[in-house]
Write a protein that holds these residues in place. Structure first.
Motif, PDB file in Angstrom:
ATOM      1  N   ALA A 181       0.895  -1.048  -0.118  1.00  0.00           N
ATOM      2  CA  ALA A 181      -0.252  -0.003   0.002  1.00  0.00           C
ATOM      3  C   ALA A 181       0.895   1.539   0.051  1.00  0.00           C
ATOM      4  CB  ALA A 181      -1.015  -0.032   1.097  1.00  0.00           C
ATOM      5  N   LYS A 182       1.799   1.233   0.785  1.00  0.00           N
ATOM      6  CA  LYS A 182       2.761   2.386   0.932  1.00  0.00           C
ATOM      7  C   LYS A 182       3.482   2.683  -0.312  1.00  0.00           C
ATOM      8  CE  LYS A 182       5.350   4.575   4.614  1.00  0.00           C
ATOM      9  NZ  LYS A 182       5.961   4.487   6.105  1.00  0.00           N
ATOM     10  N   SER A 183       3.749   1.588  -1.231  1.00  0.00           N
ATOM     11  CA  SER A 183       4.778   1.822  -2.278  1.00  0.00           C
ATOM     12  C   SER A 183       3.890   2.586  -3.310  1.00  0.00           C
ATOM     13  CB  SER A 183       4.787   0.555  -3.141  1.00  0.00           C
ATOM     14  OG  SER A 183       3.484   0.079  -3.640  1.00  0.00           O
ATOM     15  N   GLY A 184       2.702   2.869  -3.286  1.00  0.00           N
ATOM     16  CA  GLY A 184       1.922   3.634  -4.194  1.00  0.00           C
ATOM     17  C   GLY A 184       1.617   3.144  -5.650  1.00  0.00           C
ATOM     18  N   ILE A 185       2.071   1.718  -5.836  1.00  0.00           N
ATOM     19  CA  ILE A 185       2.238   1.115  -7.340  1.00  0.00           C
ATOM     20  C   ILE A 185       0.864   0.639  -7.883  1.00  0.00           C
ATOM     21  CG2 ILE A 185       3.067  -0.795  -8.602  1.00  0.00           C
ATOM     22  CD1 ILE A 185       5.944  -0.223  -6.944  1.00  0.00           C
ATOM     23  N   TYR A 186      -0.081   0.392  -6.374  1.00  0.00           N
ATOM     24  CA  TYR A 186      -1.295  -0.474  -7.058  1.00  0.00           C
ATOM     25  C   TYR A 186      -2.474   0.377  -6.840  1.00  0.00           C
ATOM     26  CZ  TYR A 186       2.291  -4.170  -6.511  1.00  0.00           C
ATOM     27  OH  TYR A 186       3.357  -4.794  -6.549  1.00  0.00           O
ATOM     28  N   SER A 187      -3.370   0.229  -7.388  1.00  0.00           N
ATOM     29  CA  SER A 187      -4.649   1.079  -7.409  1.00  0.00           C
ATOM     30  C   SER A 187      -5.493   0.730  -6.216  1.00  0.00           C
ATOM     31  CB  SER A 187      -5.527   0.790  -8.522  1.00  0.00           C
ATOM     32  OG  SER A 187      -5.826  -0.755  -8.907  1.00  0.00           O
ATOM     33  N   LYS A 188      -5.200  -0.560  -5.694  1.00  0.00           N
ATOM     34  CA  LYS A 188      -6.093  -1.186  -4.615  1.00  0.00           C
ATOM     35  C   LYS A 188      -5.085  -2.068  -4.113  1.00  0.00           C
ATOM     36  CE  LYS A 188     -10.824  -0.297  -6.091  1.00  0.00           C
ATOM     37  NZ  LYS A 188     -10.681   0.070  -7.824  1.00  0.00           N
ATOM     38  N   VAL A 189      -5.098  -2.308  -2.887  1.00  0.00           N
ATOM     39  CA  VAL A 189      -4.407  -3.318  -1.921  1.00  0.00           C
ATOM     40  C   VAL A 189      -5.292  -3.882  -0.925  1.00  0.00           C
ATOM     41  CG1 VAL A 189      -2.570  -3.831  -0.394  1.00  0.00           C
ATOM     42  CG2 VAL A 189      -2.204  -2.343  -2.315  1.00  0.00           C
ATOM     43  N   ILE A 190      -5.702  -5.247  -0.921  1.00  0.00           N
ATOM     44  CA  ILE A 190      -6.406  -5.745   0.121  1.00  0.00           C
ATOM     45  C   ILE A 190      -5.886  -6.646   1.087  1.00  0.00           C
ATOM     46  CG2 ILE A 190      -8.534  -7.335   0.373  1.00  0.00           C
ATOM     47  CD1 ILE A 190      -7.910  -5.567  -2.768  1.00  0.00           C
ATOM     48  N   ALA A 191      -5.595  -6.496   2.299  1.00  0.00           N
ATOM     49  CA  ALA A 191      -4.898  -7.143   3.270  1.00  0.00           C
ATOM     50  C   ALA A 191      -6.128  -8.291   3.819  1.00  0.00           C
ATOM     51  CB  ALA A 191      -4.422  -6.508   4.385  1.00  0.00           C
TER      52      ALA A 191
END
Length: 344
Positions: free
Chosen positions: A196-206
């Protein structure tokens, strides 16, 4: 001949002329231009404009809603969930929203810090006991200790460490940059937070089955304001019944997880289902034995593994390919393996 022709023409014209004279001599309604002006009927124009605006607004709303509906799906029937609540994909917005399946008529809601999308979400009396290896990580104590000493011990088995493992995974995930990523069996969110912190992905689901692991993840997120407002969601779900539409996810990560799954084949087949064509799956786990393990000791490895599904390099590759993945590759260091594959 000329006079006959002229007479015939006059004869044909006469009835027309006669009928014309019978038309009442009343003013034509369009004689005066101001009578035909559109300003005489302003309500029609306003109504048409209002209808157009409403139609466009409804279409935009439907498109926005579709973008949210296509991600989370009912874990019972896999139909997209209808979301009602504030827009956006972040912790505050999702956990103030309600989700409902139109097909099953079942509702799903957040538990203050995570969205519960298990099949038995909302059950009042039924309690499902999982295998001991699963129940272990639902323990509040193990969840608390996971990033406070437990995970650090993986180094003795050849795990390079979270930062290096993250960088290795990122290399595999390059084809999925800008897309949605699900971190299955995320534990306390060690890698979910990094993604999430990388900012590379549009959505991150843990995503994890353990309530206490997700609570730990939430506590870590609260310590970093840059993550709490990012495109991250915490979801409780079963890895063998992932709450996403088929072909809706770009990347799936499973760090130190495969050996804990009750049925690795069911879990990996489910991961294949939710990935889009070209989607990437990256995982790490402990090997039961390596190429350097003496052949005489290998028959005893499965006994030593106890309740966990420790596999060999060959078994992991065979399993991944059997579940429909291609382009399999792996990196091994002592008992550590990182593997990657793509959905065709």
């Amino acid at each position: 001949m000329a006079s006959t022709s002229s007479s015939s023409v006059n004869h044909l014209l006469r009835p027309i002329h006669h009928r014309t004279l019978l038309i009442p001599k009343s003013p034509s309604p369009f004689k005066y231009t101001h009578l035909s002006s559109p300003l005489r009927y302003p309500s029609l124009r306003i109504r048409a404009t209002s209808d157009l605006v409403a139609t466009v607004s409804e279409a935009i709303t439907q498109l926005q809603d579709l973008g949210e509906r296509d991600l989370f799906s009912c874990p019972v029937c896999f139909e997209p969930l209808i979301r009602k609540g504030p827009p956006g994909f972040n912790l505050p917005a999702i956990y103030r929203s309600g989700f409902k399946c139109k097909t099953c008529d079942k509702s799903y809601s957040s538990k203050n810090m995570y969205l519960d999308l298990t099949v038995i979400a909302g059950a009042k009396d039924y309690v499902e006991i999982q295998p001991s290896r699963t129940e272990l990580f639902r323990s509040p104590l193990v969840s608390f200790l996971y990033e406070r000493g437990w995970r650090q011990n993986f180094n003795f088995s050849g795990f390079p460490g979270p930062e290096e493992e993250f960088n290795m995974a990122q290399d595999y995930f390059k084809p999925a940059e800008g897309g949605s990523l699900v971190d299955v069996s995320c534990g306390s969110g060690l890698f979910s937070r990094k993604f999430a912190k990388s900012g590379i992905y549009s959505k991150v689901i843990a995503l994890d089955f353990s309530e206490n692991m997700l609570r730990q993840c939430y506590d870590f997120i609260k310590l970093d304001d840059t993550i709490s407002s990012s495109n991250l969601a915490l979801v409780r779900a079963d890895v063998s019944r992932l709450p996403f539409s088929s072909g809706s996810i770009d990347a799936v990560h499973a760090g130190a997880a495969l050996h804990c799954w009750p049925s690795p084949s069911n879990a990996i087949a489910e991961i294949n289902r939710i990935l889009r064509s070209g989607g990437v799956f990256v995982g790490t786990t402990f090997l039961r034995s390596t190429s350097s393990t003496p052949a005489i000791l290998r028959p005893f490895d499965r006994r030593i593994s106890g309740n966990y599904n420790y596999l060999t390099e060959e078994e992991i590759e065979d399993l991944i390919k059997s579940c429909g993945f291609t382009n399999y590759t792996s990196k091994v260091q002592q008992a550590f393996i990182m593997f990657s594959a793509q959905k065709p």
